[in-house]
Design an enzyme around this catalytic site. Structure first.
Site, PDB file in Angstrom:
ATOM      1  CG  LEU A  15      40.277  48.182  37.895  1.00 18.35           C
ATOM      2  CD1 LEU A  15      40.975  49.879  36.846  1.00 18.35           C
ATOM      3  CD2 LEU A  15      42.127  48.838  38.434  1.00 18.35           C
ATOM      4  CB  CYS A  16      34.749  48.289  42.285  1.00 12.64           C
ATOM      5  SG  CYS A  16      34.407  46.910  41.425  1.00 12.64           S
ATOM      6  N   GLY A  17      38.225  47.146  44.351  1.00 16.05           N
ATOM      7  CA  GLY A  17      38.330  47.050  45.256  1.00 16.05           C
ATOM      8  C   GLY A  17      37.937  45.903  45.384  1.00 16.05           C
TER       9      GLY A  17
END
Length: 286
Positions: A88-90
């Site tokens: 969930l950090c691109g």
């Protein structure tokens, strides 16, 4: 009305997602401030240590670094991939994985292994290359002493001849929205004296220059790895904060669009009911 119920459920679901992403954004923002302060405070020290090492070793010959500067024919390469334990950090982890694969391709025909720091990179890379080990728990207590142990392990692999070259791939922190994928040579050390002129000052060295250099090199290697992990740690929170900010904005737009769709469908339903009532009344009059 079933259609209206379905839209209401989607609005509720999107609103819940928006609350989660907004909370994750705030958590990452709080962690980013601490991580950013740590890497910002450390960079001047790391740069000064490198400068000091260069200054002292500039007047020495190319063999001053001893076993740490040994240039061997490159047949076995170890790539240290620094990623995160969570997603969930691109594209934070994806960019490192891609760079590791590109780097591995440049050593075609050679033995290329990966040493993973961070769960996400290790899980993906072990499908295509040999992953020797991992240090996923390092982020639970990210201190210089813990990283120093990893640096010593990597140095031992090079000194013993297990690997001829060791490189580090990580995300360098620039700001919350920008992370730059970096590839740094860890070992062997580049010839330090080639680019830096000898110090012209009249200094008295105690102990000798050679002993100072051999003492500074292990410390410099530990600092280099620690800085890379610190950079990656700050970059992770910056990337996650940015990703969650975009996710929150997208969820807000989707919720607003669903509300508009719901209001239009509800208005159309009410209009149809009114028309049915009017039509029924007209039929009774007839």
């Amino acid at each position: 009305m079933a259609n209206l119920k379905e839209i209401r459920n989607r609005i509720s679901s999107v609103s819940s997602t928006m609350q989660i992403t907004s909370a994750m954004k705030m958590v990452s923002a709080a962690k980013l401030k601490k991580a950013q302060d740590a890497i910002t405070a450390m960079r001047p020290y790391a740069e000064k240590l490198t400068q000091l090492l260069q200054n002292v070793s500039a007047a020495l010959d190319s063999d001053a670094g001893g076993e740490f500067t040994a240039q061997r024919e490159v047949n076995k390469v170890l790539i240290v991939a620094i990623t995160s334990n969570r997603g969930l950090c691109g594209a934070f982890n994806t960019n490192v994985v891609k760079q590791v694969k590109v780097l591995a391709d440049t050593y075609a025909g050679k033995q290329v292994d990966v040493f993973a720091i961070g769960k996400k990179g290790g899980d993906v890379l072990r499908k295509t290359v040999t992953v020797l080990g991992h240090h996923n728990a390092i982020y639970d207590n990210l201190t210089f002493d813990n990283v120093a142990g990893i640096a010593d392990d990597l140095s031992e692999k090079f000194v013993s001849g297990e690997y001829d070259k060791i490189e580090i791939v990580y995300n360098q922190f620039k700001n919350a929205a920008t992370q730059i994928v970096q590839t740094e040579q860890f070992l062997p050390l580049a010839t330090i004296a080639s680019e830096v002129p000898a110090s012209t000052g009249d200094y008295i060295f105690e102990p000798s220059k050679e002993e100072i250099v051999l003492t500074l090199i292990p410390k410099s290697l530990k600092t280099q790895l620690y800085k890379a992990i610190r950079d990656s740690f700050a970059s992770e929170h910056g990337a996650r904060m940015t990703a969650m900010h975009k996710a929150t904005d997208n969820a807000t737009d989707l919720r607003n669009q669903l509300k508009l769709t719901y209001n239009k469908a509800r208005q159309a339903s009410i209009t149809n009911e009114i028309l049915e009532i009017v039509g029924g009344a007209e039929a009774l009059k007839g």
